[in-house]
Scaffold this motif. Sequence first.
Motif, PDB file in Angstrom:
ATOM      1  N   UNK A  12      42.597 -10.515  84.977  1.00  0.00           N
ATOM      2  CA  UNK A  12      43.379 -11.240  85.986  1.00  0.00           C
ATOM      3  C   UNK A  12      43.488 -12.739  85.867  1.00  0.00           C
ATOM      4  N   UNK A  13      44.281 -13.297  86.829  1.00  0.00           N
ATOM      5  CA  UNK A  13      44.291 -15.037  86.756  1.00  0.00           C
ATOM      6  C   UNK A  13      43.140 -15.338  87.010  1.00  0.00           C
ATOM      7  N   UNK A  14      42.404 -14.908  87.941  1.00  0.00           N
ATOM      8  CA  UNK A  14      41.298 -15.363  88.241  1.00  0.00           C
ATOM      9  C   UNK A  14      40.032 -15.268  87.305  1.00  0.00           C
ATOM     10  N   UNK A  20      38.768 -20.224  81.198  1.00  0.00           N
ATOM     11  CA  UNK A  20      39.234 -21.741  81.001  1.00  0.00           C
ATOM     12  C   UNK A  20      39.498 -22.272  82.211  1.00  0.00           C
ATOM     13  N   UNK A  21      38.587 -22.805  82.801  1.00  0.00           N
ATOM     14  CA  UNK A  21      38.834 -23.317  84.349  1.00  0.00           C
ATOM     15  C   UNK A  21      39.733 -24.553  84.541  1.00  0.00           C
ATOM     16  N   UNK A  22      40.888 -23.937  84.562  1.00  0.00           N
ATOM     17  CA  UNK A  22      42.115 -24.924  84.638  1.00  0.00           C
ATOM     18  C   UNK A  22      42.935 -24.629  85.772  1.00  0.00           C
ATOM     19  N   UNK A  23      43.800 -25.220  86.247  1.00  0.00           N
ATOM     20  CA  UNK A  23      44.876 -24.908  87.546  1.00  0.00           C
ATOM     21  C   UNK A  23      45.631 -23.939  87.026  1.00  0.00           C
ATOM     22  N   UNK A  24      46.354 -23.223  87.987  1.00  0.00           N
ATOM     23  CA  UNK A  24      47.363 -22.239  87.753  1.00  0.00           C
ATOM     24  C   UNK A  24      48.308 -23.118  87.129  1.00  0.00           C
ATOM     25  N   UNK A  27      47.780 -23.600  83.316  1.00  0.00           N
ATOM     26  CA  UNK A  27      47.499 -22.188  82.619  1.00  0.00           C
ATOM     27  C   UNK A  27      49.013 -21.790  82.385  1.00  0.00           C
ATOM     28  N   UNK A  28      49.922 -21.867  83.319  1.00  0.00           N
ATOM     29  CA  UNK A  28      51.370 -21.472  82.986  1.00  0.00           C
ATOM     30  C   UNK A  28      51.947 -22.555  82.408  1.00  0.00           C
ATOM     31  N   UNK A  29      51.746 -23.685  82.229  1.00  0.00           N
ATOM     32  CA  UNK A  29      52.290 -24.892  81.292  1.00  0.00           C
ATOM     33  C   UNK A  29      51.879 -24.144  79.791  1.00  0.00           C
ATOM     34  N   UNK A  30      50.509 -23.921  79.645  1.00  0.00           N
ATOM     35  CA  UNK A  30      50.040 -23.676  78.354  1.00  0.00           C
ATOM     36  C   UNK A  30      50.778 -22.425  77.810  1.00  0.00           C
TER      37      UNK A  30
END
Length: 77
Positions: A12-14, A20-24, A27-30
Amino acid sequence: MTGSAISYTLLSTSDVQKIAPVSNVTLWRWVRNGKFPAPIRVAKNNFWRSDEVGAWMDDMSLRRAAPDHKALSQARK
Protein backbone atom coordinates in the motif's frame (compact mmCIF):
# COMPACT_ATOMS: atom_id res chain seq x y z
CA MET A 1 -4.24 -20.08 -15.43
CA THR A 2 -0.79 -21.41 -16.10
CA GLY A 3 2.59 -20.10 -15.07
CA SER A 4 4.72 -19.77 -12.01
CA ALA A 5 3.63 -18.76 -8.55
CA ILE A 6 3.54 -15.08 -7.66
CA SER A 7 6.84 -14.08 -6.07
CA TYR A 8 5.87 -10.63 -4.83
CA THR A 9 3.36 -8.93 -2.57
CA LEU A 10 1.38 -5.77 -3.07
CA LEU A 11 2.37 -2.80 -0.95
CA SER A 12 0.00 0.00 0.00
CA THR A 13 1.02 3.65 -0.11
CA SER A 14 1.69 3.60 3.63
CA ASP A 15 3.84 0.46 3.20
CA VAL A 16 5.87 2.20 0.49
CA GLN A 17 6.26 5.29 2.66
CA LYS A 18 7.75 3.13 5.41
CA ILE A 19 10.41 2.03 2.91
CA ALA A 20 10.88 5.44 1.25
CA PRO A 21 9.80 7.94 3.93
CA VAL A 22 8.68 10.78 1.67
CA SER A 23 5.45 12.75 1.37
CA ASN A 24 2.62 11.71 -0.94
CA VAL A 25 3.46 14.64 -3.21
CA THR A 26 7.09 13.54 -3.55
CA LEU A 27 6.12 9.90 -4.11
CA TRP A 28 3.71 10.82 -6.93
CA ARG A 29 6.22 13.26 -8.44
CA TRP A 30 8.77 10.43 -8.56
CA VAL A 31 6.20 8.16 -10.23
CA ARG A 32 5.29 10.88 -12.76
CA ASN A 33 8.97 11.53 -13.55
CA GLY A 34 9.82 7.82 -13.88
CA LYS A 35 12.06 7.83 -10.80
CA PHE A 36 9.86 5.33 -8.92
CA PRO A 37 7.82 2.35 -10.15
CA ALA A 38 4.22 3.04 -11.12
CA PRO A 39 1.52 1.49 -8.95
CA ILE A 40 -1.09 -1.06 -9.92
CA ARG A 41 -4.67 0.12 -9.52
CA VAL A 42 -6.94 -2.42 -7.78
CA ALA A 43 -10.53 -1.44 -6.91
CA LYS A 44 -9.78 2.30 -6.71
CA ASN A 45 -6.66 1.70 -4.60
CA ASN A 46 -3.01 1.93 -5.59
CA PHE A 47 -0.53 -0.81 -4.79
CA TRP A 48 3.12 -1.27 -5.62
CA ARG A 49 4.75 -4.61 -6.39
CA SER A 50 7.28 -5.45 -3.71
CA ASP A 51 9.76 -6.78 -6.28
CA GLU A 52 9.69 -3.49 -8.22
CA VAL A 53 10.16 -1.43 -5.06
CA GLY A 54 13.00 -3.77 -4.07
CA ALA A 55 14.65 -3.28 -7.47
CA TRP A 56 14.33 0.50 -7.01
CA MET A 57 16.00 0.20 -3.59
CA ASP A 58 18.82 -1.89 -5.10
CA ASP A 59 19.30 0.73 -7.82
CA MET A 60 19.45 3.52 -5.25
CA SER A 61 22.04 1.55 -3.26
CA LEU A 62 24.18 1.06 -6.38
CA ARG A 63 24.00 4.77 -7.18
CA ARG A 64 25.04 5.64 -3.64
CA ALA A 65 27.97 3.21 -3.77
CA ALA A 66 29.16 4.32 -7.23
CA PRO A 67 31.87 6.98 -7.31
CA ASP A 68 30.71 10.43 -8.23
CA HIS A 69 32.08 10.83 -11.77
CA LYS A 70 31.50 14.59 -11.79
CA ALA A 71 33.53 15.05 -8.59
CA LEU A 72 36.32 12.86 -9.95
CA SER A 73 36.60 14.81 -13.20
CA GLN A 74 36.70 18.13 -11.32
CA ALA A 75 39.36 16.82 -8.93
CA ARG A 76 41.56 15.92 -11.89
CA LYS A 77 41.53 19.50 -13.22
